[in-house]
Design an enzyme around this catalytic site. Structure first.
Site, PDB file in Angstrom:
ATOM      1  N   VAL A  48      55.319  95.830-104.069  1.00 48.60           N
ATOM      2  CA  VAL A  48      55.526  95.214-105.383  1.00 48.60           C
ATOM      3  C   VAL A  48      54.684  95.998-106.384  1.00 48.60           C
ATOM      4  CG1 VAL A  48      55.287  93.130-106.786  1.00 48.60           C
ATOM      5  CG2 VAL A  48      55.920  92.958-104.360  1.00 48.60           C
ATOM      6  N   CYS A  49      55.344  96.603-107.348  1.00 48.95           N
ATOM      7  CA  CYS A  49      54.653  97.462-108.298  1.00 48.95           C
ATOM      8  C   CYS A  49      54.289  96.661-109.541  1.00 48.95           C
ATOM      9  CB  CYS A  49      55.547  98.635-108.658  1.00 48.95           C
ATOM     10  SG  CYS A  49      54.729  99.794-109.714  1.00 48.95           S
TER      11      CYS A  49
END
Length: 861
Positions: free
Chosen positions: A690-691
């Site tokens: 998850v960026c």
């Protein structure tokens, strides 16, 4: 150039490195044209003339006349499309470029020749940065050039500076860093290795005394290439795979005798800026060149006579060959009539590309694109394995590039030669002497449209058709990546993850999400009622971090509450508890995290985790469901419901979190998305990464970053739903926010939403078949309640052509739903998924799921 649109006198956008002609010659300008280098305020641009003079002019007082920076493999459209409607404008790929140069003498400004081919000139020495070179059976690329420069001072003293690129700074040509030419003015340059006062002291003095000349200027009297570093790309016997044997057999990267290297010319086919020629650059004719250009001063004078002194590029004239998406080929197109597309969306194709059908297992899975219709998002494909050349029109969303997607027009290739024994480094060096001028085995792709065969133009000038297994294709890499690998003996570090990048947007979006879910007054009041002294502060700080005071004053009106209820599905709400504590599930991503397994947090850590639980229990939005685990306090599992008005509507998205005792809360939680191998958002990777700046998976500053004292898990999960699962996820890509409201953005945002919705539906099918442990009942309950809304949305897209991501909470069209109809290709792909959804919804007893199969769209041939 800045991303702000700057238009010339004809209304055409001006890009960096465009050649512009002055409609009104500005004061101080030399000549009638120059290179656009920078956009300034008030719609003005900075232009560099051929002699280096910099002038500032109004954009409306110039006209773009050439774009030599348009290279082979560039994706282009009509230049008028950048200021009009790019949605319907044709696009294509450049399959060839030709740039002709007009050259003048530096000393007098006298025109030497016009229409000189770029293959006949060179910037400095025998080789330049980015040149392809051949040594026996090896193909490499020059990644560093070592220059020895003789500097003549005004008192007649002369010194030789080795490795001049790092030691000298040019004064009158800022276009080419590290490029030197005769007559150029230079001074010593300071660096971390060399100080200004020792550069000339340490040089070899050919004439005069070596006293300190720290600030003294000198003139370049001679330039010699003393050596180059070569990154070896391929071998005709070993191909391009960098195995241990490949590395051991390759020649040395450091080549001091450049006479052992043969130049493989890729003139006009550059994908590197180093190989683009622009006005103001200095050059000389290559020694072996016999120019066919028109000589201006004396028709009988040989080209070699002009090579005695450096020349200056006074004008460029570039034409390109373009293969358009509809399959037509156009030759000799003036470069100024085209504009580069900064982003080519992943579902666009060009003729000749090899593709695979992601859902087929009938043997016809590898095909060649014959044409592509951007507006419809459909591609005409012929299958290579088919017994006959049948063509089929398919949705672009059914196709992926094949594993050999590195094939493209202009790709450099080597012909593979069968060999009985593997070559050694000594064998390669001996063969280098025997085959020094043999370039018949290295070439570039000139045509892919045939399908079964690839047309290659070889270094000896011949052209032939080959099969894919007969060649090895060189994968393009940047100079920086190759040089890093040479120096560090390993690959360069991977690029950072995608960024969210905008603090103000973060705040506003989170406010909207939390208000929709429960209302900010309710959130703060519950946070203030938390037990424990510092719990109050943490809850309040968390709320303050996502909502400015001006947004929480006063009560919510009845209309606001109704709008918020509609956004999460009206009164159709789940009875499943939003927060609960259970036993840890066996499928949690971090269950066996060896670094933390068995770790016991201290009292301070336990208190912090308990606070997080309390905040989540009291303040979690209605669109989220959280499970904590009594036997593993460091683990959490979160489910989110996709909001209406987005391509994620009614979907479920699961995230596993860990609060490591060894690092939390000094470091943010670890978060993994359950992706099922699908990339439905720029910030959610197939790997589960998850960026988000808040998670330290991308750089940020200030409020974007995790704070051990004020940030909370609630803030993390609310940010994911509010900032990641948005109505326009295309703009979450790093740097794409600047495209909002532009033709480029409009061109790509709709296909991205369509694909995101298709992947959301596929995620639904995966979840119903393999629900996360502990959420089996909720997954079933959610789709029992919302299944009819999912099918209603599908029907709105299939039959009414509504724009994806514009439906209300009941999956009904809104005022904006028909502004941009969804594409034919999207409806084709959707029609294939809906029957599977209908079937699985009926299996779980979903309410009101009666999909009318007659609604499945049929396309006329």
């Amino acid at each position: 150039m800045a991303r702000v649109k700057i238009l010339d006198a004809a209304g055409q956008r001006i890009y960096g490195y465009d050649l512009v002609k002055f409609n009104k010659t500005p004061s101080g300008a030399h000549g009638d044209r120059g290179l656009a280098t920078k956009s300034l305020r008030d719609k003005t641009i900075r232009v560099r003339c051929a002699d280096g003079t910099m002038v500032v002019v109004k954009a409306c007082d110039v006209t773009v006349v050439d774009r030599s920076a348009v290279c082979r493999t560039s994706v282009v459209t009509s230049s008028s499309a950048t200021t009009a409607d790019t949605d319907s404008s044709p696009s294509g790929v450049v399959t060839g470029t030709t740039t002709a140069l007009d050259l003048v003498r530096l000393s007098t400004g006298e025109v030497v020749a016009r229409g000189v081919s770029t293959s006949e000139v060179q910037r400095d020495g025998e080789l330049s940065l980015g040149d392809y070179v051949v040594m026996g059976p090896w193909l490499g690329q020059v990644v560093e050039v070592s220059l020895d420069v003789d500097v003549l001072f005004d008192d007649g003293a002369v010194c030789r500076v080795t490795q001049a690129t790092r030691k000298l700074r040019t004064l009158d040509n800022d276009l080419g860093c590290g490029v030197f030419y005769l007559g150029q003015r230079v001074v010593a340059s300071s660096s971390s290795v060399f100080e200004e006062n020792v550069v000339f002291k340490a040089a070899r003095w050919l004439k005069g005394r070596p006293y300190s000349r720290k600030d003294e200027e000198g003139t370049v009297a001679k330039v010699v290439v003393s050596g180059v570093h070569v990154y070896w790309l391929a071998s005709s016997q070993l191909g391009t795979e960098r195995t241990r044997h490949f590395e051991a057999s390759a020649p040395s990267a450091c080549q001091c005798n450049i006479q052992n290297l043969s130049l493989f010319s890729c003139s006009g086919d550059a994908h590197l800026m180093h190989q683009v020629w622009v006005v103001g650059e200095r050059c000389v004719f290559r020694r072996s060149s016999t120019s066919s250009a028109q000589q201006e001063d004396d028709p009988n004078k040989s080209t070699s006579a002009a090579a005695a002194e450096p020349l200056c590029v006074a004008n460029t004239s570039t034409t390109v060959d373009v293969l358009w998406q509809d399959g037509t080929q156009q030759y000799g197109v003036p470069s100024a009539s085209l504009a580069s597309l900064e982003v080519w969306n992943q579902h666009e194709f060009v003729p000749g590309q090899r593709v695979v059908h992601r859902d087929r297992d009938d043997g016809q899975c590898l095909g060649v694109v014959r044409s592509f219709n951007y507006k419809d998002q459909t591609a005409c494909v012929s299958w290579i394995q088919a017994s006959k050349e049948d063509e089929e029109t398919l949705s672009a969303y059914h196709l992926d590039l094949s594993s050999d997607n590195h094939l493209s027009y202009g790709s450099v290739v080597v012909r593979l030669r069968p060999t009985d024994s593997s070559p050694t480094r000594e064998d390669g060096e001996e063969e280098a002497h025997r085959e020094e001028e043999d370039l018949s085995w290295v070439g570039k792709i000139v045509d892919l449209h045939d399908g079964r065969y690839i047309q290659v133009k070889w270094g000896d000038g011949n052209t032939s058709k080959v099969l894919l297994h007969e060649i090895a294709v060189v994968k393009p890499q940047s100079i920086e990546e190759m040089l890093h690998e040479i120096r560090e003996d390993g690959p360069a570090p991977a690029a950072d993850a995608r960024s969210m990048g905008w603090a103000n947007t973060v705040t506003q979006t989170v406010i909207r999400l939390v208000r929709i879910a429960k209302g900010m007054r309710s959130l703060l009041s519950r946070g203030a009622a938390l037990s424990g002294g510092d719990v109050d502060d943490l809850a309040m700080e968390s709320a303050d971090a996502v909502a400015p005071e001006s947004d929480i004053q006063g009560g919510d009106s009845a209309q606001q509450r109704k709008t918020e209820a509609d956004a999460i599905g009206g009164e159709d709400k789940s009875l499943f508890p939003h927060f609960d504590v259970q036993q840890s599930p066996p499928d949690h991503h971090y269950l066996n995290n060896m670094a933390e397994q068995g770790a016991r947090g201290g009292t301070k850590w336990i208190k912090r985790v308990q606070k997080e639980w309390k905040i989540l229990e009291d303040s979690i939005p209605d669109t989220m469901y959280v499970r904590a685990f009594e036997d593993r306090m460091d683990l959490l599992r979160v489910a989110m419901v996709g909001a209406s008005g987005t391509p994620y509507q009614d979907g479920l998205f699961f995230f596993d979190l860990q609060l490591p005792p060894s690092s939390y809360p000094e470091s943010p939680p670890l978060v993994n998305y359950r992706s099922f191998g699908l990339r439905l958002n720029p910030n959610l990777y197939e790997s589960g990464t998850v960026c988000l700046s808040l998670l330290d998976t991308f750089g940020g500053e200030g409020a974007e970053l995790w704070s051990p004292t004020t940030s909370t898990v609630l803030q993390v999960v609310v940010s994911i739903q509010g900032l990641v699962l948005t109505s326009q996820p295309y703009y979450n890509e790093a740097g794409y926010a600047t495209q909002v409201g532009t033709p480029q953005g409009r061109r790509n945002e709709l296909p991205y939403n369509e694909n995101a919705y298709l992947l959301t539906l596929r995620t639904m099918l995966h979840l119903l078949r393999r629900p996360p442990a502990g959420f089996e009942a909720y997954v079933r309950e959610h789709f029992c309640r919302r299944g009819r809304h999912v099918l209603r949305a599908c029907n709105a897209y299939l039959t009414d052509g509504c724009t994806v991501g514009t439906l209300d909470g009941e999956a009904r069209p809104t005022e904006v739903s028909r502004e941009r109809p969804c594409s034919t290709g999207f409806r084709l792909a959707l029609g294939n998924i809906v029957p599977s959804l209908d079937e699985v919804f009926k299996e779980i007893g979903a309410d009101g799921c009666h999909y009318n199969r007659s609604n499945k769209m049929k396309l006329d041939k």
